[in-house]
Scaffold this motif. Structure first.
Motif, PDB file in Angstrom:
ATOM      1  N   ASP A 112      54.164   8.844  57.650  1.00 57.82           N
ATOM      2  CA  ASP A 112      55.491   9.463  57.777  1.00 57.82           C
ATOM      3  C   ASP A 112      56.573   8.416  58.005  1.00 57.82           C
ATOM      4  O   ASP A 112      57.650   8.464  57.401  1.00 57.82           O
ATOM      5  CB  ASP A 112      55.507  10.481  58.924  1.00 57.82           C
ATOM      6  N   TYR A 113      56.298   7.451  58.877  1.00 60.54           N
ATOM      7  CA  TYR A 113      57.309   6.434  59.173  1.00 60.54           C
ATOM      8  C   TYR A 113      57.473   5.433  58.037  1.00 60.54           C
ATOM      9  O   TYR A 113      58.586   4.959  57.786  1.00 60.54           O
ATOM     10  CB  TYR A 113      57.023   5.756  60.511  1.00 60.54           C
ATOM     11  N   LYS A 115      57.206   6.193  54.915  1.00 63.14           N
ATOM     12  CA  LYS A 115      57.962   6.932  53.901  1.00 63.14           C
ATOM     13  C   LYS A 115      59.465   6.951  54.218  1.00 63.14           C
ATOM     14  O   LYS A 115      60.293   6.863  53.324  1.00 63.14           O
ATOM     15  CB  LYS A 115      57.417   8.363  53.815  1.00 63.14           C
ATOM     16  N   SER A 116      59.802   7.058  55.492  1.00 62.83           N
ATOM     17  CA  SER A 116      61.204   7.245  55.867  1.00 62.83           C
ATOM     18  C   SER A 116      61.896   6.023  56.471  1.00 62.83           C
ATOM     19  O   SER A 116      63.116   5.922  56.403  1.00 62.83           O
ATOM     20  CB  SER A 116      61.313   8.389  56.877  1.00 62.83           C
ATOM     21  N   ARG A 117      61.132   5.123  57.073  1.00 64.79           N
ATOM     22  CA  ARG A 117      61.774   4.038  57.815  1.00 64.79           C
ATOM     23  C   ARG A 117      61.469   2.635  57.293  1.00 64.79           C
ATOM     24  O   ARG A 117      62.116   1.680  57.704  1.00 64.79           O
ATOM     25  CB  ARG A 117      61.382   4.108  59.296  1.00 64.79           C
ATOM     26  N   ALA A 135      66.727   9.411  49.799  1.00 62.84           N
ATOM     27  CA  ALA A 135      65.929   9.932  50.910  1.00 62.84           C
ATOM     28  C   ALA A 135      65.827  11.448  50.776  1.00 62.84           C
ATOM     29  O   ALA A 135      66.763  12.107  50.327  1.00 62.84           O
ATOM     30  CB  ALA A 135      66.577   9.558  52.229  1.00 62.84           C
ATOM     31  N   LYS A 136      64.695  11.992  51.184  1.00 58.36           N
ATOM     32  CA  LYS A 136      64.467  13.432  51.086  1.00 58.36           C
ATOM     33  C   LYS A 136      64.518  14.058  52.469  1.00 58.36           C
ATOM     34  O   LYS A 136      63.995  13.509  53.440  1.00 58.36           O
ATOM     35  CB  LYS A 136      63.110  13.699  50.433  1.00 58.36           C
ATOM     36  N   ASP A 137      65.155  15.220  52.542  1.00 60.97           N
ATOM     37  CA  ASP A 137      65.260  15.929  53.814  1.00 60.97           C
ATOM     38  C   ASP A 137      63.893  16.221  54.418  1.00 60.97           C
ATOM     39  O   ASP A 137      63.711  16.125  55.634  1.00 60.97           O
ATOM     40  CB  ASP A 137      66.031  17.237  53.636  1.00 60.97           C
ATOM     41  N   GLU A 138      62.915  16.582  53.586  1.00 62.30           N
ATOM     42  CA  GLU A 138      61.589  16.915  54.115  1.00 62.30           C
ATOM     43  C   GLU A 138      60.886  15.692  54.709  1.00 62.30           C
ATOM     44  O   GLU A 138      60.099  15.823  55.649  1.00 62.30           O
ATOM     45  CB  GLU A 138      60.704  17.590  53.061  1.00 62.30           C
ATOM     46  N   ASP A 139      61.178  14.502  54.186  1.00 60.19           N
ATOM     47  CA  ASP A 139      60.608  13.285  54.770  1.00 60.19           C
ATOM     48  C   ASP A 139      61.196  13.018  56.157  1.00 60.19           C
ATOM     49  O   ASP A 139      60.491  12.631  57.080  1.00 60.19           O
ATOM     50  CB  ASP A 139      60.817  12.074  53.860  1.00 60.19           C
ATOM     51  N   GLU A 140      62.505  13.214  56.266  1.00 60.20           N
ATOM     52  CA  GLU A 140      63.155  13.054  57.573  1.00 60.20           C
ATOM     53  C   GLU A 140      62.654  14.103  58.549  1.00 60.20           C
ATOM     54  O   GLU A 140      62.404  13.808  59.720  1.00 60.20           O
ATOM     55  CB  GLU A 140      64.673  13.145  57.430  1.00 60.20           C
ATOM     56  N   LEU A 143      59.438  13.504  60.528  1.00 58.93           N
ATOM     57  CA  LEU A 143      59.477  12.622  61.697  1.00 58.93           C
ATOM     58  C   LEU A 143      59.668  13.376  63.006  1.00 58.93           C
ATOM     59  O   LEU A 143      59.336  12.860  64.073  1.00 58.93           O
ATOM     60  CB  LEU A 143      60.602  11.591  61.547  1.00 58.93           C
TER      61      LEU A 143
END
Length: 146
Positions: A112-113, A115-117, A135-140, A143
């Motif tokens: 998860d991190y 993918k987003s960070r 960036a995708k809302d579902e990825d955020e 977290l």
């Protein structure tokens, strides 16, 4: 702990075997491999960019956070950069712990991190041209469970 940011492909089976062989005392090993997917049949390829040094430091920070949260005996992160095509392996995460719940949770946290960070920038090339991946809302949202 090992973190590798590389352009070259990796052998998932060999990486899994080597990781598992080095996890003395672990009762569980969890692995995950992300693959470049072509959602609508038009993806020709993807370019992944990063800043050397900065990227490795960011990945080390994410891995350190996982170690703080779960009693891991080992962890591995591999992430590729450069040109990739559909079905190429893009990244791998492996975790080892005495208990499977810790190994699974830590692997999911890392995924998860990453993918987003993780500081990677992706540009997809299709028949219609090239676009940076937003960036995708579902990825955020993923977290928030951590």
């Amino acid at each position: 702990m090992a973190i590798r940011v590389q352009e070259a492909p990796f052998d998932y089976g060999a990486e899994c075997s080597a990781f598992a062989a080095g996890t003395e005392g672990a009762g569980a090993v969890v692995t995950f491999c992300g693959i470049v997917r072509d959602n609508d049949g038009t993806l020709r390829g993807m370019d992944i960019e990063h800043y050397p040094g900065m990227t490795e430091r960011a990945l080390a920070g994410i891995e350190a956070e996982a170690r703080n949260r779960w009693p891991l005996s080992d962890a591995l992160i591999i992430h590729r950069f450069g040109p990739l095509v559909p079905n190429d392996m893009i990244m791998m995460v492996a975790t080892a712990a005495r208990h499977r719940a810790d190994a699974f949770a830590a692997a999911e946290f890392l995924m998860d991190y990453l993918k987003s960070r993780a500081p990677f920038w992706k540009k997809e090339h299709s028949a219609d041209g090239a676009d940076w991946v937003a960036a995708k809302d579902e990825d955020e949202a993923a977290l928030t469970r951590w």
